[in-house]
Motif scaffolding. Sequence first.
Motif, mmCIF file in Angstrom:
data_model
loop_
_atom_site.group_PDB
_atom_site.id
_atom_site.type_symbol
_atom_site.label_atom_id
_atom_site.label_comp_id
_atom_site.label_asym_id
_atom_site.label_seq_id
_atom_site.Cartn_x
_atom_site.Cartn_y
_atom_site.Cartn_z
ATOM 1 N N ASP A 1 0.875 -1.166 0.000
ATOM 2 C CA ASP A 1 0.000 0.000 0.000
ATOM 3 C C ASP A 1 0.909 1.212 0.000
ATOM 4 O OD1 ASP A 1 -1.663 2.102 0.500
ATOM 5 O OD2 ASP A 1 -2.821 1.099 2.045
ATOM 6 N N MET A 2 1.150 1.765 -1.197
ATOM 7 C CA MET A 2 2.124 2.846 -1.327
ATOM 8 C C MET A 2 1.754 4.036 -0.453
ATOM 9 S SD MET A 2 2.907 6.015 -2.696
ATOM 10 C CE MET A 2 1.655 6.351 -3.913
ATOM 11 N N PHE A 3 0.493 4.378 -0.421
ATOM 12 C CA PHE A 3 0.121 5.565 0.306
ATOM 13 C C PHE A 3 0.239 5.364 1.813
ATOM 14 C CE2 PHE A 3 -0.910 8.341 -2.975
ATOM 15 C CZ PHE A 3 -1.456 7.606 -4.011
ATOM 16 N N ALA A 4 -0.122 4.193 2.312
ATOM 17 C CA ALA A 4 0.027 3.935 3.743
ATOM 18 C C ALA A 4 1.491 4.005 4.133
ATOM 19 C CB ALA A 4 -0.556 2.578 4.096
ATOM 20 N N ARG A 5 2.358 3.404 3.310
ATOM 21 C CA ARG A 5 3.784 3.441 3.609
ATOM 22 C C ARG A 5 4.317 4.872 3.521
ATOM 23 N NH1 ARG A 5 6.954 -1.106 3.759
ATOM 24 N NH2 ARG A 5 5.656 -2.913 4.200
ATOM 25 N N ASP B 1 -4.295 18.903 -20.515
ATOM 26 C CA ASP B 1 -4.412 17.476 -20.221
ATOM 27 C C ASP B 1 -5.283 17.261 -18.985
ATOM 28 O OD1 ASP B 1 -2.725 16.858 -22.311
ATOM 29 O OD2 ASP B 1 -0.963 16.505 -21.043
ATOM 30 N N LYS B 2 -6.055 16.206 -19.022
ATOM 31 C CA LYS B 2 -6.753 15.751 -17.828
ATOM 32 C C LYS B 2 -5.839 14.788 -17.089
ATOM 33 C CE LYS B 2 -10.857 13.142 -16.352
ATOM 34 N NZ LYS B 2 -12.083 12.436 -16.820
ATOM 35 N N VAL B 3 -5.737 14.936 -15.788
ATOM 36 C CA VAL B 3 -4.908 14.033 -14.992
ATOM 37 C C VAL B 3 -5.767 13.350 -13.944
ATOM 38 C CG1 VAL B 3 -2.783 15.342 -15.365
ATOM 39 C CG2 VAL B 3 -4.216 15.863 -13.383
ATOM 40 N N ILE B 4 -5.388 12.127 -13.613
ATOM 41 C CA ILE B 4 -6.007 11.379 -12.522
ATOM 42 C C ILE B 4 -4.913 11.136 -11.492
ATOM 43 C CG2 ILE B 4 -7.189 9.276 -11.825
ATOM 44 C CD1 ILE B 4 -8.209 8.996 -14.685
ATOM 45 N N MET B 5 -5.133 11.568 -10.272
ATOM 46 C CA MET B 5 -4.117 11.431 -9.245
ATOM 47 C C MET B 5 -4.730 10.927 -7.949
ATOM 48 S SD MET B 5 -3.484 15.439 -8.116
ATOM 49 C CE MET B 5 -3.137 15.122 -6.375
ATOM 50 N N GLU B 6 -3.952 10.169 -7.193
ATOM 51 C CA GLU B 6 -4.300 9.818 -5.832
ATOM 52 C C GLU B 6 -3.407 10.636 -4.910
ATOM 53 O OE1 GLU B 6 -4.321 5.677 -5.063
ATOM 54 O OE2 GLU B 6 -5.854 5.244 -6.567
ATOM 55 N N TYR B 7 -3.916 10.956 -3.743
ATOM 56 C CA TYR B 7 -3.151 11.873 -2.893
ATOM 57 C C TYR B 7 -3.430 11.630 -1.423
ATOM 58 C CZ TYR B 7 -7.581 14.284 -2.248
ATOM 59 O OH TYR B 7 -8.892 14.567 -1.917
ATOM 60 N N ILE B 8 -2.452 12.060 -0.617
ATOM 61 C CA ILE B 8 -2.604 12.198 0.828
ATOM 62 C C ILE B 8 -2.125 13.605 1.180
ATOM 63 C CG2 ILE B 8 -1.738 11.491 3.084
ATOM 64 C CD1 ILE B 8 -1.469 8.683 2.004
ATOM 65 N N GLY B 9 -2.922 14.327 1.954
ATOM 66 C CA GLY B 9 -2.547 15.671 2.380
ATOM 67 C C GLY B 9 -2.191 15.688 3.850
ATOM 68 N N GLY C 1 2.371 7.402 -13.633
ATOM 69 C CA GLY C 1 2.966 6.394 -12.761
ATOM 70 C C GLY C 1 3.917 6.950 -11.727
ATOM 71 N N GLU C 2 4.293 8.234 -11.843
ATOM 72 C CA GLU C 2 5.240 8.800 -10.883
ATOM 73 C C GLU C 2 4.581 9.087 -9.542
ATOM 74 O OE1 GLU C 2 8.749 11.147 -13.298
ATOM 75 O OE2 GLU C 2 6.923 12.260 -12.816
ATOM 76 N N ARG C 3 5.350 8.922 -8.483
ATOM 77 C CA ARG C 3 4.960 9.352 -7.151
ATOM 78 C C ARG C 3 5.586 10.721 -6.934
ATOM 79 N NH1 ARG C 3 5.696 4.008 -7.502
ATOM 80 N NH2 ARG C 3 4.137 2.668 -6.520
ATOM 81 N N THR D 1 1.563 12.184 -3.650
ATOM 82 C CA THR D 1 0.630 11.891 -4.723
ATOM 83 C C THR D 1 1.178 10.812 -5.645
ATOM 84 O OG1 THR D 1 1.458 13.451 -6.405
ATOM 85 C CG2 THR D 1 0.006 14.339 -4.697
ATOM 86 N N GLN D 2 0.285 10.218 -6.396
ATOM 87 C CA GLN D 2 0.682 9.337 -7.485
ATOM 88 C C GLN D 2 -0.115 9.741 -8.711
ATOM 89 O OE1 GLN D 2 0.338 5.060 -6.976
ATOM 90 N NE2 GLN D 2 2.006 4.775 -8.416
ATOM 91 N N LEU D 3 0.603 10.047 -9.780
ATOM 92 C CA LEU D 3 -0.033 10.435 -11.035
ATOM 93 C C LEU D 3 -0.442 9.159 -11.765
ATOM 94 C CD1 LEU D 3 -0.914 12.479 -13.099
ATOM 95 C CD2 LEU D 3 1.455 12.715 -13.862
ATOM 96 N N GLN D 4 -1.717 8.832 -11.696
ATOM 97 C CA GLN D 4 -2.209 7.580 -12.250
ATOM 98 C C GLN D 4 -2.362 7.619 -13.766
ATOM 99 O OE1 GLN D 4 -2.241 5.075 -10.433
ATOM 100 N NE2 GLN D 4 -3.268 5.307 -8.480
ATOM 101 N N ALA D 5 -2.762 8.770 -14.307
ATOM 102 C CA ALA D 5 -3.009 8.825 -15.745
ATOM 103 C C ALA D 5 -2.947 10.251 -16.253
ATOM 104 C CB ALA D 5 -4.373 8.219 -16.082
#
Length: 315
Positions: A50-54, A96-104, A140-142, A171-175
């Motif tokens: 779990d990248m974000f938990a770590r 560009d449209k981006v999809i990202m996951e994040y923790i603040g 794919g970058e964190r 963050t992780q840039l998903q797409a």
Amino acid sequence: LYICFFGKGTNLNFLLFKANWFRLLQLIPDCCRRKTSVGCCPPTLKQRSDMFARAVLMISCSMLTAREAAGQTAEFQSEAEPALNCPDSYRARKGDKVIMEYIGLLANGTEFDRGQSEFTIGENKVIPGWEKGMTGGCAGERINMVVPPEFGYGDSPSDKVPAGSTIYFITQLQAVIRTTKPVAGGCNEGQKARPNIDVTMDIEGRVITPSADGQKFVDKPSLEVRFGNPKAIRFVRGLEAGLTGACPEEERLLLLGPDLAYGAAGKSDGKVKAGQSVRVEVRIVRVRDKKPADQGLVLDFLATISEGKLKNFSG
């Protein structure tokens, strides 16, 4: 301790730890504390189920920038870890449209938000720090960010963020989704690709490499996919994420990170290796519903008749 978390040669020198040793020791991997395994820290990406938990464990202790520690104003900073060095033409840019996951995180290590966000760079619908941090990123970058108030929420409080706060994002840039050939005048909502609809596409996909396109893994002039299938494979879910809202004859370039491609396992035929990002060129050929909503009602009705369960029915 800094090296243990971020690795030798890291450029993330804008993050500093406060002297909160108890919490810090809780975050250090056991092998580092015991010193029983050379090179055991930082954990490899494969060890981060779990990248974000770590990632939260890595920097959830109190953080300040060097400038803040000296009582000065923080500067916006962002850095990919690790940098994927994709071709410049594949980097996220305005439009560009981006999809990202994040923790603040706040400066004291408190998590104030986490989730997934989709936005178009340049539309100014999110905080400026996100647009600035995602610009130039590879799928794919964190990407870690230090966001001072002027690029965040300014002097006004926002939910759990106090006024004037410097905030931190993992963050992780998903797409990265780019429309390369729009349809003049667009199309109505009923014509767009969307869940519970069958989408036929002309598709070519290749692995992304730093210098040039890598292995071709798909090339089909007429691939039909049913959107909205919860059991779809990861790559199909990536196609749906990148193509929802597209019109027939529209063309898009999808740059998908591993989480929307073939993940940590890779493609079964070996054409996409574990953890690789992919580039997919798509033209929407047709959008239709092969399973209309009333089809199930008709079948149920016929079954009821055949079983003799429909009362007062003759003929």
